[in-house]
Scaffold this active site. Structure first.
Site, mmCIF file in Angstrom:
data_model
loop_
_atom_site.group_PDB
_atom_site.id
_atom_site.type_symbol
_atom_site.label_atom_id
_atom_site.label_comp_id
_atom_site.label_asym_id
_atom_site.label_seq_id
_atom_site.Cartn_x
_atom_site.Cartn_y
_atom_site.Cartn_z
ATOM 1 N N ASP A 1 0.836 -1.206 0.000
ATOM 2 C CA ASP A 1 0.000 0.000 0.000
ATOM 3 C C ASP A 1 0.872 1.258 0.000
ATOM 4 O O ASP A 1 0.646 2.184 0.779
ATOM 5 C CB ASP A 1 -0.953 0.004 1.192
ATOM 6 C CG ASP A 1 -2.120 0.983 1.006
ATOM 7 O OD1 ASP A 1 -2.449 1.313 -0.154
ATOM 8 O OD2 ASP A 1 -2.696 1.409 2.022
ATOM 9 N N LYS B 1 1.862 4.720 -1.046
ATOM 10 C CA LYS B 1 1.165 5.894 -1.572
ATOM 11 C C LYS B 1 1.641 7.088 -0.758
ATOM 12 O O LYS B 1 2.206 6.927 0.327
ATOM 13 C CB LYS B 1 -0.345 5.731 -1.467
ATOM 14 C CG LYS B 1 -0.840 5.507 -0.038
ATOM 15 C CD LYS B 1 -2.330 5.235 -0.010
ATOM 16 C CE LYS B 1 -2.798 4.938 1.411
ATOM 17 N NZ LYS B 1 -4.225 4.656 1.440
ATOM 18 N N ASN C 1 1.210 7.308 2.996
ATOM 19 C CA ASN C 1 1.972 6.387 3.833
ATOM 20 C C ASN C 1 3.464 6.694 3.815
ATOM 21 O O ASN C 1 4.266 5.886 4.285
ATOM 22 C CB ASN C 1 1.737 4.936 3.397
ATOM 23 C CG ASN C 1 0.355 4.458 3.762
ATOM 24 O OD1 ASN C 1 -0.288 5.016 4.644
ATOM 25 N ND2 ASN C 1 -0.123 3.434 3.089
#
Length: 182
Positions: free
Chosen positions: A46, A48, A51
């Site tokens: 994840d 992105k 993050n």
């Protein structure tokens, strides 16, 4: 978990009006963090901007390993079989969007999307309000515009008032930083 005071990487770049070279420097820090995870057989799944935090000191911190999976060494070459799709669609790799086996290559794809956004101020394909199935079709079947073509006119202000023509020229061909080639 350590609290990382600072900004999401895209916000940090915008607030500090960083140029291409500075953005590439931050991106190299992200790559180092992801490489560390991959050496330990951990796939983030994840990646992105939300993050990836940049501290007040300008250091990158990779956050939210909630979707991360540990690859078992005996399966590392084959990929990690997952149940359903995971991750944020706009940054997900084709194999994530199609529930195919996941390897560290999935994170590398997501890194490419993050880099694209850092250097053009937009993702390769529209995502807001777009159904997951359409995002999956675009990612799997459509070539995105090159970064040099994708830079919107509004991006010049985000890059410390850079000349749009010069920005587009800088994004043609290979990208290089002063430290090492990207």
């Amino acid at each position: 978990m350590e609290y990382a005071e600072g900004w999401n990487i895209d916000e940090y770049c915008a607030v500090h009006r960083l140029g291409i070279a500075e953005r590439l420097g931050l991106f190299l820090q992200i790559c180092d963090a992801v490489q560390y995870a991959h050496r330990n057989l951990l796939v983030h799944r994840d990646l992105k901007p939300e993050n990836i935090r940049v501290t007040v000191e300008g250091r990158v911190k990779l956050l939210d390993f909630g979707l991360a999976k540990l690859l078992r060494p005996e399966l590392a070459a084959e990929g990690l079989l997952t149940e359903g799709t995971v991750g944020t669609p706009c940054y997900s790799s084709p194999e994530q969007l199609c529930a195919a086996p996941i390897t560290t290559a999935s994170d590398v794809y997501s890194l490419g999307v993050v880099l694209y956004e850092l250097l053009t101020t937009q993702t390769p394909f529209p995502c807001k309000g777009v159904p997951r199935a359409e995002i999956a079709r675009n990612v799997c079947e459509v070539n995105p515009p090159s970064m040099s073509e994708a830079v919107p006119e509004s991006a010049a202000a985000a890059f410390n008032g850079a000349n749009l023509r010069q920005m587009r020229q800088s994004l043609q061909g290979d990208l290089r930083s002063e430290e090492r080639r990207v």
